[in-house]
Design an enzyme around this catalytic site. Structure first.
Site: not given
Ligand code: PGA
Length: 250
Positions: A234-235, A173, A213, A167, A97, A9-11, A95
């Site tokens: 994510g990251g 993050g 993470s 999640e 966020e 997930n590149w956000k 998600h």
């Molecule tokens: P993260 O994000 O791996 O940077 O913690 C995961 C996500 O939000 O899907």
């Protein structure tokens, strides 16, 4: 046997040239991978670049959000039909966020999920508790509620188009991963809740990803747990070498 999925997930990261550079580096690294499905979710503006660059490869492209209506006066929104037309085969729904910063509710998650499966795409539906909910001992209740309200009104054939991502919000993050034991407990609870709504066979077939993470050095321990069927990253999905290392967790 549930087939694992590693999804990135590149956000809100990467322009089109950055997307091109990413796939030019990633594709040779994962060319021989057979053991899992690979999904990448770029921002809307880079979807068609990503689709073009992954044509003929085993990398599938996902959107990060969608609106449940087919079309209409919904400024700034994109429909399932448009995503399908752009070459997407997956959509991330709900998600944390989106829930936290954009007011997305369980009700919206349910509408979006139904629209995605009706439109023939696969939905990666995210659930997970916040830190204060976990500290208050409510983690299981929150996730059960999210599964029941987000996924509770699907019908038989839709179920094979659903993937759940657990999640925990406190692990996204933050560099703080849920222990494999916490993740396994939550995944088992999600599967149990799904079995209460639908049939045991559907729950057995449901793929549940862990997110929060995930990195090259913790993926293999997570993947050893019975109910963890993959990861939403994510990251660490922004860098081709680290994403390839996660894909090759075996
Ligand atoms: P993260 O994000 O791996 O940077 O913690 C995961 C996500 O939000 O899907």
């Amino acid at each position: 046997m549930r087939r694992p999925i590693i999804a990135g997930n590149w956000k809100m990261f990467k322009t089109r040239p950055e997307t091109s550079a990413f796939f030019t580096a990633l594709i040779p690294l994962v060319r021989d991978v057979q053991h899992c499905d690979i999904v990448v979710a770029p921002p809307f503006t880079a979807l068609s670049t990503a689709v073009d660059q992954t044509e003929g490869t085993r990398v599938a492209i996902s959107a990060q959000n969608v609106h449940w209506e087919d079309q209409g006066a919904f400024t700034g929104e994109v429909s399932v039909r448009m995503l399908s037309d752009a070459g997407c085969t997956y959509v991330i729904v709900g998600h944390s966020e989106r829930r936290q910063y954009f007011g997305e509710t369980d009700d919206w998650v349910e509408k979006k999920t139904r629209a995605v499966v009706k439109g023939g795409l696969k939905a990666i539906v995210c659930v997970g508790e916040t830190l204060s909910e976990r500290d208050a001992g409510q983690a299981l209740d929150v996730v059960r509620r999210q599964v029941r309200s987000g996924l509770g009104r699907l019908t038989g054939p839709d179920l094979s188009h659903i993937i759940v991502a657990y999640e925990p919000v406190w692990a996204i993050g933050t560099g703080r991963t849920a222990t494999p034991e916490i993740a396994a407990e939550m995944h088992a609870e999600i599967r149990k809740t799904f079995a209460e709504i639908y049939k045991a066979a559907a729950a057995d077939a449901l793929r549940i990803l862990y997110g929060g993470s995930v990195k090259p050095d913790n993926i293999s321990t997570l993947m050893k747990k019975e109910d963890i069927d993959g990861a939403l990253v994510g990251g660490a999905s922004l860098d081709p070498a680290s994403f390839a290392a996660i894909i090759k967790y075996i």
